[in-house]
Design an enzyme around this catalytic site. Structure first.
Site, PDB file in Angstrom:
ATOM      1  N   SER A 261       6.481  -0.608  -8.036  1.00 20.03           N
ATOM      2  CA  SER A 261       7.376  -0.408  -6.993  1.00 20.03           C
ATOM      3  C   SER A 261       8.231  -1.515  -6.548  1.00 20.03           C
ATOM      4  O   SER A 261       7.609  -2.643  -6.675  1.00 20.03           O
ATOM      5  CB  SER A 261       6.578   0.194  -5.714  1.00 20.03           C
ATOM      6  OG  SER A 261       7.452   0.220  -4.659  1.00 20.03           O
TER       7      SER A 261
ATOM      8  N   TYR B 274      -1.269   1.950  -1.551  1.00 20.87           N
ATOM      9  CA  TYR B 274      -0.271   2.198  -2.630  1.00 20.87           C
ATOM     10  C   TYR B 274       0.184   1.010  -3.257  1.00 20.87           C
ATOM     11  O   TYR B 274       0.165   0.864  -4.689  1.00 20.87           O
ATOM     12  CB  TYR B 274       1.065   2.736  -2.265  1.00 20.87           C
ATOM     13  CG  TYR B 274       1.945   3.034  -3.308  1.00 20.87           C
ATOM     14  CD1 TYR B 274       1.871   3.938  -4.232  1.00 20.87           C
ATOM     15  CD2 TYR B 274       3.215   2.340  -3.122  1.00 20.87           C
ATOM     16  CE1 TYR B 274       2.803   4.126  -5.217  1.00 20.87           C
ATOM     17  CE2 TYR B 274       4.304   2.648  -3.844  1.00 20.87           C
ATOM     18  CZ  TYR B 274       4.084   3.256  -4.869  1.00 20.87           C
ATOM     19  OH  TYR B 274       5.118   3.453  -5.808  1.00 20.87           O
TER      20      TYR B 274
END
Length: 245
Positions: free
Chosen positions: A138, A153
């Site tokens: 990400s 995450y």
């Protein structure tokens, strides 16, 4: 079509970014193996819109090592090899430090880290020179400002980036490249779920173009990494975010 005669296994392939990747690689001539976990309707819908002779659907929970091995075994039984391994499946829980349970931690690391790790372990013996392994992280791992709820995450995505770095050195000796794609905010159903237009506009304002990315734009980069033109790209984390980070 640059990927003709290539077999691509894509995890999390039937929705969002994974769906766009599947469509893009199929359009480039690849045989695509579509992994999904729960949503059979979405999986069958995608399957019906891709060439039947060059598409195969496999249900598997990639947080299970047994399921990972079965996923690879079925792919090999069907197509004899794997040329492109795209490790797209992932979950994004909103968990800060105080709000994370052991179950949250184990589930998130199971899907986002254990799955890609052991899928690569099982797939690589069936890959030859020219093979491609593509992880997903990400762009938030490089963002200046990150909300506390991304802690769990992004901890998993830090692990993915290190897996990319080390495996690229290891597998590169066999002619297999290992790279990572790190999207920014991308307009999938999951992204828009529960967000007001004001929130979406605020997130869009973080990019110079003042918009959210499109799944097709992520798929384009994956297509490049999967193809012959990326032969000298190895060990890289490519952030596809329009300049957000």
């Amino acid at each position: 079509m640059s990927l003709t005669n290539k077999v691509a296994l894509i995890t999390g392939a039937t929705k969002g970014i994974g769906k766009s990747i599947a469509q893009h690689l199929s359009a480039q001539g690849a045989t695509v193996v579509l992994n999904y976990n729960h949503d059979t309707a979405a999986a069958n819908s995608l399957l019906s819109n891709l060439p039947a002779t060059a598409t195969h659907l496999i249900q598997a929970d990639v947080s299970s090592i047994t399921a990972c091995q079965s996923l690879i075994n079925e792919t090999i039984q069907k197509f004899s090899r794997i040329d492109i391994l795209i490790l797209n499946a992932g979950i994004l829980p909103n968990k800060d430090l105080a709000g994370t349970t052991e179950e949250d931690f184990d589930r998130c690391f199971g899907v986002n880290v254990k799955g890609p790790y052991f899928l690569a372990q099982a797939a690589v013996p069936h890959m030859s020179a020219g093979g491609r392994v593509i992880f997903f992280s990400s762009s938030l791992t490089a963002a200046s400002s990150v909300a506390p709820g991304y802690l769990l995450y992004l901890s998993t995505k830090g692990a993915i980036e290190q897996m990319t770095r080390v495996l690229a050195k290891d597998l590169g000796r066999r002619g297999i490249t290992v790279n990572c794609v790190s999207p920014g905010p991308t307009g999938t159903e999951l992204f828009y779920a529960g967000k007001s237009q004001a929130v979406v506009d605020t997130i869009a304002s973080l990019t110079p173009a003042n918009r959210i990315g499109r799944p097709e734009e992520i798929a384009d980069v994956v297509g490049f990494l999967a193809g012959e033109g990326s032969a000298w790209v190895n060990g890289q984390n490519i952030r596809v975010n329009g300049g957000m980070a």
